[in-house]
Every structure is written in structure tokens, then in C-alpha cells.
Design a protein around this motif. Structure first.
Motif, PDB file in Angstrom:
ATOM      1  N   ALA A  82      28.675  49.328  48.252  1.00 46.69           N
ATOM      2  CA  ALA A  82      29.845  49.291  47.380  1.00 46.69           C
ATOM      3  C   ALA A  82      30.644  50.588  47.501  1.00 46.69           C
ATOM      4  O   ALA A  82      31.887  50.564  47.514  1.00 46.69           O
ATOM      5  N   THR A  86      34.491  50.788  48.785  1.00 48.69           N
ATOM      6  CA  THR A  86      35.522  51.427  47.967  1.00 48.69           C
ATOM      7  C   THR A  86      36.253  52.476  48.781  1.00 48.69           C
ATOM      8  O   THR A  86      37.494  52.573  48.745  1.00 48.69           O
ATOM      9  N   GLU A  87      35.490  53.260  49.547  1.00 51.25           N
ATOM     10  CA  GLU A  87      36.111  54.270  50.407  1.00 51.25           C
ATOM     11  C   GLU A  87      37.014  53.612  51.446  1.00 51.25           C
ATOM     12  O   GLU A  87      38.133  54.090  51.707  1.00 51.25           O
ATOM     13  N   TYR A  89      38.554  50.585  51.325  1.00 47.32           N
ATOM     14  CA  TYR A  89      39.739  49.971  50.733  1.00 47.32           C
ATOM     15  C   TYR A  89      40.797  51.000  50.349  1.00 47.32           C
ATOM     16  O   TYR A  89      41.993  50.729  50.402  1.00 47.32           O
ATOM     17  N   GLU A  90      40.337  52.192  49.945  1.00 44.89           N
ATOM     18  CA  GLU A  90      41.252  53.215  49.438  1.00 44.89           C
ATOM     19  C   GLU A  90      41.570  54.287  50.469  1.00 44.89           C
ATOM     20  O   GLU A  90      42.332  55.209  50.184  1.00 44.89           O
ATOM     21  N   LEU A 183      42.928  43.932  47.603  1.00 39.81           N
ATOM     22  CA  LEU A 183      41.554  44.159  47.185  1.00 39.81           C
ATOM     23  C   LEU A 183      40.841  42.867  46.805  1.00 39.81           C
ATOM     24  O   LEU A 183      39.715  42.611  47.252  1.00 39.81           O
ATOM     25  N   ARG A 207      30.672  45.159  41.411  1.00 40.29           N
ATOM     26  CA  ARG A 207      30.616  46.591  41.691  1.00 40.29           C
ATOM     27  C   ARG A 207      32.001  47.230  41.733  1.00 40.29           C
ATOM     28  O   ARG A 207      32.104  48.454  41.852  1.00 40.29           O
ATOM     29  N   PHE A 208      33.037  46.407  41.659  1.00 45.94           N
ATOM     30  CA  PHE A 208      34.398  46.932  41.752  1.00 45.94           C
ATOM     31  C   PHE A 208      35.106  46.780  40.408  1.00 45.94           C
ATOM     32  O   PHE A 208      34.952  45.769  39.724  1.00 45.94           O
ATOM     33  N   GLU A 209      35.875  47.787  40.047  1.00 49.84           N
ATOM     34  CA  GLU A 209      36.641  47.744  38.805  1.00 49.84           C
ATOM     35  C   GLU A 209      37.965  47.025  39.072  1.00 49.84           C
ATOM     36  O   GLU A 209      38.828  47.529  39.784  1.00 49.84           O
TER      37      GLU A 209
END
Length: 258
Positions: A82, A86-87, A89-90, A183, A207-209
Motif C-alpha cells: 500500500a 501510494t508513492e 500514484y502521487e 486513483l 488502505r487508501f484514504e
């Protein structure tokens, strides 16, 4: 979009990997090279480092680690996965991301593919036929819109084999379908990939906000991806255990509330 066809050959020479595309997939090598170059600049260490590019061939550094298929249900690898996603995607700054081509197999193209497969469907068994019928009914009523769209750099393949765990962190390989995405769509494609549940259910999405609109888009995109896998798994494959297609039928019906 995930498929069940090999698109490339890999050659290993010490710490160098040469990836040769063999199916004439338009733009695949270019997308791989672009992704590796962008990530080397904006997220160094997350993926292989690019070395050289020529038509249809990408050379990159080798990454050590164990593929996550069969391991992702464990807390440490899952948390690391996760974090890596996240890294990813951003990673690409918004100004740079705007100039990155949209990755293949966005919602419209996937929806058209599902419709084509549904139109060619031949009666099989009552539950599978019902899943196809209910899926088409839902798809024809769905209007995705722009609500819940958060730009992200997407790898375009949710196969757990592309996530390598070295005991500390997870790094990512295989970017032939990468590009600009959103996302919710990326998380949906990942969550519904057969490798995420066939060996034991792995729920990565929580796991993602996500905002309320993103959650709604995620649920709908997961329904679409579940239909993709309904058709992909309708032909038996030695990669998956017996009964995988029947389980996918149940997943589709459950996701549609049918």
C-alpha cells in the motif's frame, strides 16, 4: 487492462534486465520507458532504473525480491504494498502528469470491451448467464461522470507478481500499460485482479484514504473490473485452481447485488 497473454520476453545478465516485447503491442515499450524515467526522477528506488531504450526493447536494472502472490495477505507485505502504491500514484507532480499520455484501457474502452464480450456470450450455466445479464444491465445504466476523479500515475496492471517484497519494502515492475489515470480506477483494477483473491482474499482498497465521491467511483469501477475478469476467466487456465471461474461468477453477482 489485465489479460492472460504473455507480451514480452525477459533476459537477465547480472544486474541488467532486457525486456523485449513480442506481440506488437503498440506503444508498450515506450510506456515502460517513460514510466521508468519518470519514477527514476520522482520516486527513485520504487522501480527499476532505466538504462537504455530501442524500438521494442527496454533495458533496466534488476530488482531483487519475492513476488507478492501468496504473501500479500500478511500484514507487513500488504502494508508495504500500500505504501509503494501510494508513492506511485502521487509520484509524478501534477504539472508533469498533465503532459503524460492517458494510459490504455480507461473506463470507456473497458466498457466497450465488456459489451463486445457480452454480445458474443453463449449460454453456459444459469448463474454465469445471470451474471452476464445483470452486468450488462448495470453497465448500460452507469454514467461514470467526473465525480471522484483524482489524477494519479497508474501502472495499469494489478497482478501481484509485479510487486516484489524484499523483507523491508515493496517495489514495482511492469509498466507497459502505464500512464495518466485516476486513483479510484487504479485501485479498482488492482482490487479485482484475480491474483488478489484466488489464493486468499486480499483487501487492498481500504488502505487508501478516499473521499465520498471517490469511494462511489471505486465501487462502480470494481463492478466493471469484476465483469472483465468474468470473461477473462470463462476459459480455464492452468494458472488458476479449479473452480476459479465459478468463484468469479459469485463475485460479480455479489458486487452487483444480484
Amino acid at each position: 487492462m489485465a489479460d492472460l497473454v504473455h507480451t514480452h520476453l525477459l533476459d537477465f545478465d547480472g544486474d541488467v534486465v532486457t525486456k523485449r516485447y513480442i506481440d506488437g503491442k503498440p506503444g508498450a515499450a515506450e510506456r515502460e520507458w517513460r514510466a521508468l524515467t519518470l519514477l527514476a526522477e520522482h520516486a527513485p528506488g520504487l522501480s527499476p532504473r532505466p538504462i537504455a531504450f530501442e524500438a521494442g526493447v527496454v533495458r533496466m536494472t534488476r530488482i531483487d525480491g519475492e513476488p507478492l502472490r501468496g504473501l500479500a495477505a500478511e500484514e507487513s507485505p500488504l502494508a508495504a504494498m500500500a505504501a509503494a502504491l501510494t508513492e506511485l500514484y502521487e509520484a509524478v507532480p501534477s504539472g508533469v502528469l498533465q503532459a503524460v499520455p492517458v494510459r490504455p484501457w480507461q473506463i470507456e474502452a473497458v466498457s466497450d470491451w465488456v459489451r463486445e464480450r457480452a454480445a458474443a456470450w453463449r449460454p453456459r450455466d444459469p448463474l454465469a448467464d445471470r451474471a452476464v445479464e445483470e452486468g450488462v444491465r448495470w453497465l448500460e445504466a452507469w454514467r461514470p461522470g467526473e465525480a471522484g476523479v483524482r489524477p494519479a500515475f497508474g501502472a495499469g496492471d494489478g497482478n501481484l507478481a509485479n510487486f516484489l517484497w524484499d523483507g523491508v519494502r515493496v517495489r514495482i515492475v511492469d509498466f507497459e500499460d502505464s500512464g495518466r489515470s485516476d486513483l479510484a480506477h487504479e485501485v479498482a483494477e488492482l482490487s479485482e485482479h484475480v491474483s488478489m483473491w484466488v489464493d486468499g482474499e486480499v483487501e487492498i482498497a481500504r488502505r487508501f484514504e478516499l473521499s465520498g465521491p471517490e469511494e462511489r467511483r471505486l465501487r462502480d469501477c470494481r463492478k466493471l473490473q469484476s465483469l472483465v475478469w468474468l470473461f477473462l476467466l470463462s476459459h480455464d487456465s492452468p494458472r488458476n485452481p479449479p473452480g476459479t471461474f465459478a468463484r468469479q461468477v459469485e463475485r460479480v453477482l455479489r458486487s452487483l447485488g444480484a
